[in-house]
Design a protein around this motif. Structure first.
Motif, PDB file in Angstrom:
ATOM      1  N   LEU A 246     -60.828  -5.600  40.026  1.00  0.00           N
ATOM      2  CA  LEU A 246     -60.278  -6.615  40.924  1.00  0.00           C
ATOM      3  C   LEU A 246     -58.865  -6.215  41.332  1.00  0.00           C
ATOM      4  O   LEU A 246     -58.100  -5.700  40.522  1.00  0.00           O
ATOM      5  CB  LEU A 246     -60.264  -7.983  40.227  1.00  0.00           C
ATOM      6  N   ASP A 247     -58.535  -6.449  42.602  1.00  0.00           N
ATOM      7  CA  ASP A 247     -57.212  -6.085  43.091  1.00  0.00           C
ATOM      8  C   ASP A 247     -56.518  -7.305  43.683  1.00  0.00           C
ATOM      9  O   ASP A 247     -56.964  -8.445  43.498  1.00  0.00           O
ATOM     10  CB  ASP A 247     -57.288  -4.950  44.110  1.00  0.00           C
ATOM     11  N   VAL A 248     -55.434  -7.069  44.420  1.00  0.00           N
ATOM     12  CA  VAL A 248     -54.615  -8.174  44.915  1.00  0.00           C
ATOM     13  C   VAL A 248     -55.400  -9.094  45.844  1.00  0.00           C
ATOM     14  O   VAL A 248     -55.157 -10.297  45.895  1.00  0.00           O
ATOM     15  CB  VAL A 248     -53.351  -7.627  45.621  1.00  0.00           C
ATOM     16  N   MET A 249     -56.389  -8.572  46.562  1.00  0.00           N
ATOM     17  CA  MET A 249     -57.167  -9.395  47.476  1.00  0.00           C
ATOM     18  C   MET A 249     -58.249 -10.192  46.745  1.00  0.00           C
ATOM     19  O   MET A 249     -58.773 -11.163  47.281  1.00  0.00           O
ATOM     20  CB  MET A 249     -57.775  -8.520  48.565  1.00  0.00           C
ATOM     21  N   SER A 250     -58.574  -9.785  45.527  1.00  0.00           N
ATOM     22  CA  SER A 250     -59.606 -10.479  44.754  1.00  0.00           C
ATOM     23  C   SER A 250     -59.173 -11.862  44.308  1.00  0.00           C
ATOM     24  O   SER A 250     -60.002 -12.661  43.874  1.00  0.00           O
ATOM     25  CB  SER A 250     -59.995  -9.644  43.526  1.00  0.00           C
ATOM     26  N   ILE A 251     -57.875 -12.141  44.387  1.00  0.00           N
ATOM     27  CA  ILE A 251     -57.370 -13.464  44.028  1.00  0.00           C
ATOM     28  C   ILE A 251     -58.069 -14.546  44.842  1.00  0.00           C
ATOM     29  O   ILE A 251     -58.310 -15.656  44.370  1.00  0.00           O
ATOM     30  CB  ILE A 251     -55.846 -13.531  44.264  1.00  0.00           C
ATOM     31  N   MET A 252     -58.429 -14.210  46.080  1.00  0.00           N
ATOM     32  CA  MET A 252     -59.034 -15.190  46.982  1.00  0.00           C
ATOM     33  C   MET A 252     -60.511 -15.408  46.697  1.00  0.00           C
ATOM     34  O   MET A 252     -61.084 -16.404  47.142  1.00  0.00           O
ATOM     35  CB  MET A 252     -58.872 -14.725  48.430  1.00  0.00           C
ATOM     36  N   GLN A 253     -61.144 -14.483  45.998  1.00  0.00           N
ATOM     37  CA  GLN A 253     -62.600 -14.535  45.871  1.00  0.00           C
ATOM     38  C   GLN A 253     -63.136 -15.779  45.163  1.00  0.00           C
ATOM     39  O   GLN A 253     -64.146 -16.332  45.604  1.00  0.00           O
ATOM     40  CB  GLN A 253     -63.100 -13.254  45.203  1.00  0.00           C
ATOM     41  N   PRO A 254     -62.523 -16.266  44.051  1.00  0.00           N
ATOM     42  CA  PRO A 254     -63.054 -17.497  43.457  1.00  0.00           C
ATOM     43  C   PRO A 254     -63.100 -18.652  44.452  1.00  0.00           C
ATOM     44  O   PRO A 254     -64.096 -19.380  44.534  1.00  0.00           O
ATOM     45  CB  PRO A 254     -62.070 -17.782  42.308  1.00  0.00           C
ATOM     46  N   THR A 255     -62.014 -18.826  45.216  1.00  0.00           N
ATOM     47  CA  THR A 255     -61.970 -19.904  46.202  1.00  0.00           C
ATOM     48  C   THR A 255     -63.007 -19.686  47.288  1.00  0.00           C
ATOM     49  O   THR A 255     -63.715 -20.626  47.689  1.00  0.00           O
ATOM     50  CB  THR A 255     -60.564 -19.988  46.831  1.00  0.00           C
ATOM     51  N   ILE A 256     -63.135 -18.455  47.783  1.00  0.00           N
ATOM     52  CA  ILE A 256     -64.100 -18.165  48.844  1.00  0.00           C
ATOM     53  C   ILE A 256     -65.517 -18.456  48.368  1.00  0.00           C
ATOM     54  O   ILE A 256     -66.291 -19.139  49.051  1.00  0.00           O
ATOM     55  CB  ILE A 256     -63.964 -16.694  49.307  1.00  0.00           C
ATOM     56  N   PHE A 257     -65.878 -17.947  47.192  1.00  0.00           N
ATOM     57  CA  PHE A 257     -67.237 -18.159  46.677  1.00  0.00           C
ATOM     58  C   PHE A 257     -67.534 -19.647  46.485  1.00  0.00           C
ATOM     59  O   PHE A 257     -68.599 -20.140  46.886  1.00  0.00           O
ATOM     60  CB  PHE A 257     -67.411 -17.432  45.338  1.00  0.00           C
ATOM     61  N   LEU A 258     -66.593 -20.350  45.884  1.00  0.00           N
ATOM     62  CA  LEU A 258     -66.821 -21.764  45.594  1.00  0.00           C
ATOM     63  C   LEU A 258     -66.916 -22.601  46.867  1.00  0.00           C
ATOM     64  O   LEU A 258     -67.797 -23.455  47.005  1.00  0.00           O
ATOM     65  CB  LEU A 258     -65.705 -22.304  44.690  1.00  0.00           C
ATOM     66  N   ILE A 259     -66.016 -22.359  47.813  1.00  0.00           N
ATOM     67  CA  ILE A 259     -65.970 -23.193  49.001  1.00  0.00           C
ATOM     68  C   ILE A 259     -67.128 -22.908  49.941  1.00  0.00           C
ATOM     69  O   ILE A 259     -67.716 -23.825  50.525  1.00  0.00           O
ATOM     70  CB  ILE A 259     -64.609 -23.016  49.720  1.00  0.00           C
ATOM     71  N   VAL A 260     -67.490 -21.638  50.095  1.00  0.00           N
ATOM     72  CA  VAL A 260     -68.644 -21.309  50.946  1.00  0.00           C
ATOM     73  C   VAL A 260     -69.923 -21.881  50.334  1.00  0.00           C
ATOM     74  O   VAL A 260     -70.769 -22.448  51.041  1.00  0.00           O
ATOM     75  CB  VAL A 260     -68.754 -19.783  51.139  1.00  0.00           C
ATOM     76  N   GLY A 261     -70.081 -21.743  49.017  1.00  0.00           N
ATOM     77  CA  GLY A 261     -71.246 -22.343  48.358  1.00  0.00           C
ATOM     78  C   GLY A 261     -71.238 -23.847  48.469  1.00  0.00           C
ATOM     79  O   GLY A 261     -72.291 -24.487  48.675  1.00  0.00           O
ATOM     80  N   MET A 262     -70.067 -24.452  48.358  1.00  0.00           N
ATOM     81  CA  MET A 262     -69.933 -25.901  48.479  1.00  0.00           C
ATOM     82  C   MET A 262     -70.328 -26.384  49.875  1.00  0.00           C
ATOM     83  O   MET A 262     -71.009 -27.406  50.030  1.00  0.00           O
ATOM     84  CB  MET A 262     -68.482 -26.281  48.175  1.00  0.00           C
ATOM     85  N   SER A 263     -69.920 -25.650  50.908  1.00  0.00           N
ATOM     86  CA  SER A 263     -70.260 -26.062  52.273  1.00  0.00           C
ATOM     87  C   SER A 263     -71.774 -26.039  52.485  1.00  0.00           C
ATOM     88  O   SER A 263     -72.333 -26.908  53.168  1.00  0.00           O
ATOM     89  CB  SER A 263     -69.565 -25.159  53.295  1.00  0.00           C
ATOM     90  N   ALA A 264     -72.463 -25.061  51.884  1.00  0.00           N
ATOM     91  CA  ALA A 264     -73.918 -25.002  51.986  1.00  0.00           C
ATOM     92  C   ALA A 264     -74.543 -26.220  51.282  1.00  0.00           C
ATOM     93  O   ALA A 264     -75.471 -26.861  51.815  1.00  0.00           O
ATOM     94  CB  ALA A 264     -74.432 -23.706  51.374  1.00  0.00           C
ATOM     95  N   LEU A 265     -74.024 -26.556  50.107  1.00  0.00           N
ATOM     96  CA  LEU A 265     -74.557 -27.714  49.380  1.00  0.00           C
ATOM     97  C   LEU A 265     -74.315 -29.018  50.128  1.00  0.00           C
ATOM     98  O   LEU A 265     -75.157 -29.927  50.098  1.00  0.00           O
ATOM     99  CB  LEU A 265     -73.919 -27.776  47.989  1.00  0.00           C
ATOM    100  N   VAL A 266     -73.174 -29.138  50.798  1.00  0.00           N
ATOM    101  CA  VAL A 266     -72.888 -30.346  51.575  1.00  0.00           C
ATOM    102  C   VAL A 266     -73.919 -30.525  52.679  1.00  0.00           C
ATOM    103  O   VAL A 266     -74.388 -31.648  52.941  1.00  0.00           O
ATOM    104  CB  VAL A 266     -71.457 -30.294  52.149  1.00  0.00           C
ATOM    105  N   HIS A 267     -74.298 -29.433  53.352  1.00  0.00           N
ATOM    106  CA  HIS A 267     -75.348 -29.518  54.382  1.00  0.00           C
ATOM    107  C   HIS A 267     -76.658 -30.015  53.771  1.00  0.00           C
ATOM    108  O   HIS A 267     -77.303 -30.919  54.320  1.00  0.00           O
ATOM    109  CB  HIS A 267     -75.569 -28.156  55.041  1.00  0.00           C
ATOM    110  N   PHE A 268     -77.062 -29.423  52.650  1.00  0.00           N
ATOM    111  CA  PHE A 268     -78.310 -29.845  52.005  1.00  0.00           C
ATOM    112  C   PHE A 268     -78.239 -31.307  51.574  1.00  0.00           C
ATOM    113  O   PHE A 268     -79.166 -32.097  51.817  1.00  0.00           O
ATOM    114  CB  PHE A 268     -78.599 -28.957  50.794  1.00  0.00           C
ATOM    115  N   PHE A 269     -77.145 -31.699  50.935  1.00  0.00           N
ATOM    116  CA  PHE A 269     -77.035 -33.045  50.390  1.00  0.00           C
ATOM    117  C   PHE A 269     -76.894 -34.092  51.486  1.00  0.00           C
ATOM    118  O   PHE A 269     -77.408 -35.216  51.355  1.00  0.00           O
ATOM    119  CB  PHE A 269     -75.846 -33.124  49.423  1.00  0.00           C
ATOM    120  N   THR A 270     -76.208 -33.757  52.580  1.00  0.00           N
ATOM    121  CA  THR A 270     -76.059 -34.716  53.684  1.00  0.00           C
ATOM    122  C   THR A 270     -77.415 -35.042  54.292  1.00  0.00           C
ATOM    123  O   THR A 270     -77.728 -36.214  54.560  1.00  0.00           O
ATOM    124  CB  THR A 270     -75.118 -34.143  54.767  1.00  0.00           C
ATOM    125  N   HIS A 271     -78.239 -34.017  54.521  1.00  0.00           N
ATOM    126  CA  HIS A 271     -79.572 -34.266  55.077  1.00  0.00           C
ATOM    127  C   HIS A 271     -80.502 -34.899  54.048  1.00  0.00           C
ATOM    128  O   HIS A 271     -81.362 -35.714  54.396  1.00  0.00           O
ATOM    129  CB  HIS A 271     -80.178 -32.956  55.596  1.00  0.00           C
TER     130      HIS A 271
END
Length: 752
Positions: free
Chosen positions: A254-279
């Motif tokens: 992991l390097d300096v740009m990897s700091i963002m990866q936890p947030t990216i993975f969680l938020i992108v996955g969360m947005s997908a779940l919001v679509h499923f749960f809303t419908h």
């Protein structure tokens, strides 16, 4: 695929995979390597690799500024203690050599040949007083500009690994602690790498924790049900664990740009779940639980999967740049996003079948009158909207042309970090800490770089460098000529100058012999290749480009090209070149992202017109990012230019959701206007909700101390807001002219 039995099977499979990872326990490793920011497949990089084989790396060193606190450092007892420290450091494993004013010797040519005398002699007070009076020529080199400190220049082992570098640095620090001497400032590769990694580890954990807290907060506010909160948390925790396990097991650190990866993975996955749960919340009002779950995941698996695909491809498009750090970040983040999505569709249905779930009723129904009012206004103001978006885009493009391309060697580091203060000290007192390297090459087999004619040409270039960089001291074959000129004048400091022809004639018998000591450091053994090396402040790639061009112009006009050739090289030059290629890197990444998304849209809708319409509104947030960069004073560099392809890959998700729903409505036999209305009302709330989730998640990154992470959070959050406006306001306007085309075809068939 989403029947209860199959969902339980995938849930059990996910449990087995997670248990296997618990047993394997893959542990992330952090690293920061400057070489990862060199442009690959570049002739200048190939040249530098060859240059290093002749000489050495230009950045394998540590600089320690040392003073005696409030006392004068020119004190015999302090100098003795400092010299003892220097000798103990020289004996450490991983240390190649140590240079300082304490061990520096100058040659003196006498009747019986060359002898060496100590530059600074503290064996007695008289010797100390006599030799310390001649130190002015070492100011800004081995002695600080203000004369209050001296430099300990520690050359470490070449191509040292991160782990070995940490050990060497800790050993050196231990020797300092043992001696009782506290360095005034420190700079160097292995020190910077160590501090970078510590800060990266700290921020990685911070953003992982903050992202989970944000998810808990958002889910609680939206769904207000413990299982509707618990299920996404479990799914996302497993998905992120899988993603990082893949990164670690693939052998990547992991390097300096990897700091963002936890947030990216969680938020992108969360947005997908919001679509499923809303419908799903809508389906549960009219259908039984099992039927509702199967229906929602069957209908949304493809469109949500496509949005995940475009988001992942937005990152993967960075793999087609020429910078290794960007390639690695893009590939690992893109594939990590896919892994998180597999966790979402593989685990969520089983947990929904297993646990009771309830959703609030009112959120989307309350939004319908508001959305209908917006759509009515859009239909009545379509010309103004079109011209408004066009005008804003043109203005932002115009402002974007004024954004400068400029990057610094350590511009990701926080401005108030202790390293920055130390670097500023070295810039002011010791000429800087960034390496400068210029290759010198004889242009024919007859040319000897130690000949007077060649030395004259090199001296011209050094004089120009002194003019461009405010009288810095450089090391080159000219240095050897100056040393010998001083030596044949009994060590007189005033004789440390470029020799006259007569003076050179006197030293000619010594110069080739003396050069043997500097082979592999200053000049090659065949005297055909040499270097000009030195240290400079980090002026930024923009300013350095101007000064390099000025030197190249001077060389072209004033230097004999048939005699010798000069060429910029080195670590700082290659990193600056990476920043300077940022326009090409950005264009390359965007082109790949446009191509991939266009192909996906064409495959999905079977219409080139639809592909074009889908892409147009997603250009608007990119134009707005340009304008925002100008207004905020953000410059183009590797860490900001990559955000355009990433932002495009994320922003296009809403357009795909909108167009997928529109295709479904048209397939039901509705006319275009009514289909747009139904699409707007059905997807508008979900799109706005997922945008809120994404903006909240990426907004966390603005609390980072790293510049690359900060600007990623700021600019991508802004681009997502602009993308929402474009999809809900501009996209319907762009679709209206297609009314006659679609109505001339069989309803539900979008093929051209």
């Amino acid at each position: 695929m989403f029947a209860k039995s199959i969902s339980y099977f995938f849930l059990g499979l996910a449990l087995l995979v997670s248990l296997a990872l618990v047993i394997l326990r893959p542990t992330p490793e952090f690293n920061y390597d400057f070489d990862q920011f060199f442009p690959q497949q570049d002739p200048d990089l190939d040249f530098y690799q060859e240059f290093k084989r002749t000489f050495e790396n230009d950045n394998d060193y540590l600089l320690f500024a040392i003073n005696n606190g409030e006392e004068d450092w020119l004190d015999s007892s302090f100098l003795a203690k400092s010299f003892q420290l220097q000798q103990s450091i020289e004996l450490l494993d991983g240390v190649d050599s140590v240079i300082s004013i304490l061990s520096l010797k100058k040659p003196v040519i006498g009747v019986f040949g060359i002898r060496e005398t100590q530059v600074l002699n503290w064996s007695s007070e008289a010797n100390l007083k006599r030799t310390s009076a001649d130190l002015s020529i070492y100011r800004s080199g081995l002695i600080s500009e203000d004369g209050e400190a001296f430099l300990l220049w520690i050359k470490n082992e070449q191509n040292i690994s991160k782990e070995k570098g940490d050990q060497v640095y800790e050993s050196i620090q231990a020797e300092f602690r043992k001696s009782g001497i506290v360095p005034l400032a420190v700079a160097g590769k292995i020190q910077a790498q160590g501090d970078f990694v510590k800060l990266m580890q700290s921020e990685f954990g911070l953003f992982l924790g903050l992202s989970f807290l944000l998810i808990l907060l958002v889910l609680t506010l939206i769904y207000r049900n413990w299982t509707a909160v618990l299920i996404p948390v479990i799914v996302l925790a497993v998905g992120v664990a899988w993603a990082f396990a893949w990164i670690v097991l693939s052998g990547r650190s992991l390097d300096v740009m990897s700091i963002m990866q936890p947030t990216i993975f969680l938020i992108v996955g969360m947005s997908a779940l919001v679509h499923f749960f809303t419908h799903l919340s809508n389906e549960l009002r009219t259908s039984e639980k099992e039927l509702a779950i199967r229906s929602v995941f069957k209908i949304l698996a493809i469109p949500v999967g496509l949005t995940i695909l475009t988001t992942g491809l937005g990152f993967i498009s960075l793999y087609f740049t020429t910078i290794p750090a960007l390639k690695s970040f893009g590939l690992t983040t893109g594939i990590g996003i896919f892994v998180v999505f597999f966790a979402v569709i593989g685990i969520t249905p089983g947990l929904l079948f297993l646990l009771p779930v309830k959703f609030p009723r009112a959120n989307q129904s309350k939004a319908r009158p508001f959305l209908l009012g917006i759509l009515t206004w859009i239909f009545h103001q379509k010309k103004k909207i079109a011209f408004g978006f066009l005008g804003l885009s043109a203005l932002c493009i115009l402002l974007g042309t004024q954004v400068k391309i400029n990057g610094f060697l350590l511009d990701s580091l926080p401005k108030d970090h202790p390293i920055q203060a130390d670097l500023n000290y070295f810039d002011a007192q010791f000429g800087g800490s960034n390496p400068l390297e210029i290759s010198i090459q004889a242009q024919s087999s007859e040319v000897n770089l130690l000949s007077f004619e060649a030395l004259q040409e090199i001296h011209k270039v050094e004089e120009k460098l002194n003019e461009l960089f405010a009288q810095r001291e450089f090391i080159s074959p000219v240095t050897l000529a100056k040393i010998l000129n001083q030596a044949q004048n009994q060590g007189d400091v005033d004789a440390y100058v470029f020799p006259s022809p007569a003076q050179y004639q006197r030293m000619s018998r010594w110069i080739n012999r003396a050069s043997k000591e500097y082979e592999g450091r200053m000049i090659s053994s065949d005297l055909k290749t040499a270097r000009i090396s030195g240290r400079l402040p980090d002026l930024g790639s923009l300013e350095m480009q101007k000064r390099r061009e000025a030197l190249e112009q001077f060389v072209g006009e004033e230097v004999d090209k048939n005699l010798i050739a000069f060429r910029w090289t080195g670590t700082a030059y290659l990193i600056d070149k990476g920043h300077e290629s940022v326009t090409w890197q950005m264009a390359r990444g965007l082109f790949v992202a446009f191509l991939l998304v266009g192909l996906i849209a064409g495959f999905l809708f079977k219409s080139w017109r639809i592909s074009l319409i889908l892409l147009i509104p997603n250009l608007f947030p990119l134009f707005m990012m340009l304008g925002l960069m100008y207004m905020l004073g953000v410059e183009f560099k590797l860490s900001t230019a990559i955000l355009f392809s990433v932002a495009f890959g994320i922003a296009v998700d809403d357009s795909i959701h909108f167009m997928t729903r529109l295709k479904f409505e048209l397939g039901q036999g509705k006319n275009l206007l009514y289909a747009i209305k139904r699409t707007f009302l059905e997807t508008g709330f979900a799109i706005a909700l997922t945008t809120l989730v994404l903006v909240s998640g990426f907004g966390l990154l603005i609390f980072s101390q790293f510049e690359v992470t900060y600007f990623t959070g700021l600019l991508i959050s802004a681009s997502l807001i602009f993308a929402l406006l474009a999809d809900l306001v501009l996209l319907p306007v762009l679709l209206l002219p297609m009314k006659k085309v679609w109505e001339a075809k069989n309803p539900g068939n979008l093929e051209e």
